[in-house]
Design a protein around this motif. Structure first.
Motif, short mmCIF file in Angstrom:
data_model
loop_
_atom_site.label_atom_id
_atom_site.label_comp_id
_atom_site.label_asym_id
_atom_site.label_seq_id
_atom_site.Cartn_x
_atom_site.Cartn_y
_atom_site.Cartn_z
N ASP A 123 0.85 -1.19 0.00
CA ASP A 123 0.00 0.00 0.00
C ASP A 123 0.89 1.24 0.00
O ASP A 123 1.86 1.31 0.76
CB ASP A 123 -0.89 0.02 1.25
N TRP A 124 0.53 2.18 -0.85
CA TRP A 124 1.28 3.43 -0.93
C TRP A 124 0.35 4.50 -1.45
O TRP A 124 -0.39 4.28 -2.40
CB TRP A 124 2.48 3.27 -1.87
N ASN A 125 0.38 5.66 -0.82
CA ASN A 125 -0.44 6.78 -1.28
C ASN A 125 0.20 7.40 -2.51
O ASN A 125 1.42 7.45 -2.62
CB ASN A 125 -0.59 7.83 -0.18
N GLY A 126 -0.62 7.87 -3.38
CA GLY A 126 -0.12 8.51 -4.58
C GLY A 126 -0.30 7.62 -5.80
O GLY A 126 -0.48 6.41 -5.70
N ARG A 127 -0.25 8.26 -6.94
CA ARG A 127 -0.42 7.56 -8.20
C ARG A 127 0.85 6.82 -8.57
O ARG A 127 1.95 7.37 -8.47
CB ARG A 127 -0.77 8.58 -9.28
N ALA B 275 7.96 -1.28 -7.83
CA ALA B 275 8.70 -0.05 -8.08
C ALA B 275 7.76 1.08 -8.48
O ALA B 275 7.88 2.21 -7.98
CB ALA B 275 9.75 -0.28 -9.17
N SER B 276 6.82 0.77 -9.36
CA SER B 276 5.85 1.76 -9.81
C SER B 276 5.02 2.30 -8.65
O SER B 276 4.82 3.50 -8.52
CB SER B 276 4.95 1.13 -10.87
N THR B 277 4.55 1.38 -7.81
CA THR B 277 3.74 1.77 -6.65
C THR B 277 4.51 2.70 -5.73
O THR B 277 3.97 3.69 -5.23
CB THR B 277 3.27 0.52 -5.88
N LEU B 278 5.80 2.38 -5.51
CA LEU B 278 6.63 3.19 -4.61
C LEU B 278 7.21 4.43 -5.31
O LEU B 278 7.97 5.18 -4.69
CB LEU B 278 7.76 2.33 -4.05
N SER C 264 11.28 0.51 3.81
CA SER C 264 10.50 -0.32 4.72
C SER C 264 9.48 -1.16 3.95
O SER C 264 9.29 -2.35 4.23
CB SER C 264 9.79 0.57 5.74
N LYS C 265 8.83 -0.55 2.97
CA LYS C 265 7.85 -1.28 2.15
C LYS C 265 8.54 -2.37 1.32
O LYS C 265 8.00 -3.46 1.15
CB LYS C 265 7.09 -0.33 1.22
N MET C 266 9.73 -2.08 0.82
CA MET C 266 10.48 -3.09 0.08
C MET C 266 10.83 -4.26 0.99
O MET C 266 10.66 -5.42 0.64
CB MET C 266 11.75 -2.49 -0.54
N TRP C 267 11.31 -3.96 2.21
CA TRP C 267 11.65 -5.00 3.19
C TRP C 267 10.43 -5.87 3.46
O TRP C 267 10.52 -7.10 3.47
CB TRP C 267 12.15 -4.35 4.47
N THR C 268 9.28 -5.24 3.67
CA THR C 268 8.05 -5.97 3.95
C THR C 268 7.66 -6.87 2.78
O THR C 268 7.31 -8.04 2.97
CB THR C 268 6.90 -4.99 4.27
#
Length: 114
Positions: A20-24, A45-48, A93-97
């Motif tokens: 989950d990540w905010n933004g387009r 990568a796109s999401t982040l 952190s999101k990548m680690w998760t």
């Protein structure tokens, strides 16, 4: 050096690196390094909002640090991943998760490099 697990470990999985990540999401359709990533990684990568080169560099740094922690008998935590990367700590952190979720941080993937 690239200590990352083989992309074949993701071959039949869908949405396995979803976060989950905010933004387009960033459009990586024309990214010159996109071919180096598994489609699930492109989505991550796109999401982040990371271009493919930045994602790849961060991924390699995370797994290099994972191996260093394993060699000294230290648990590999989110903070280790965050310190290894030169990106926003929340993205690291999101990548680690995501990597933990698919099992990529398991010791079994690192044994060949010990």
């Amino acid at each position: 050096p690239d200590y990352s697990p083989s992309l074949n470990t993701l071959s039949h999985r869908t949405n396995c690196l979803k976060v989950d990540w905010n933004g387009r999401p960033l459009d990586l359709g024309d990214d010159p390094h996109g071919y180096l990533l598994h489609p699930e990684e492109v989505t991550l990568a796109s999401t982040l909002r990371l271009d493919c080169a930045t994602y790849l560099t961060s991924k390699r740094r995370i797994f290099q640090r994972r191996l260093e922690c394993l060699r000294i008998g230290k648990e590999f935590r989110k903070t280790d991943a965050q310190k290894a990367c030169k990106i926003d700590v929340n993205k690291a952190s999101k990548m680690w998760t995501a990597f933990k979720t698919v099992g990529w941080l398991d010791e079994s993937f690192m044994r060949q490099f010990l």
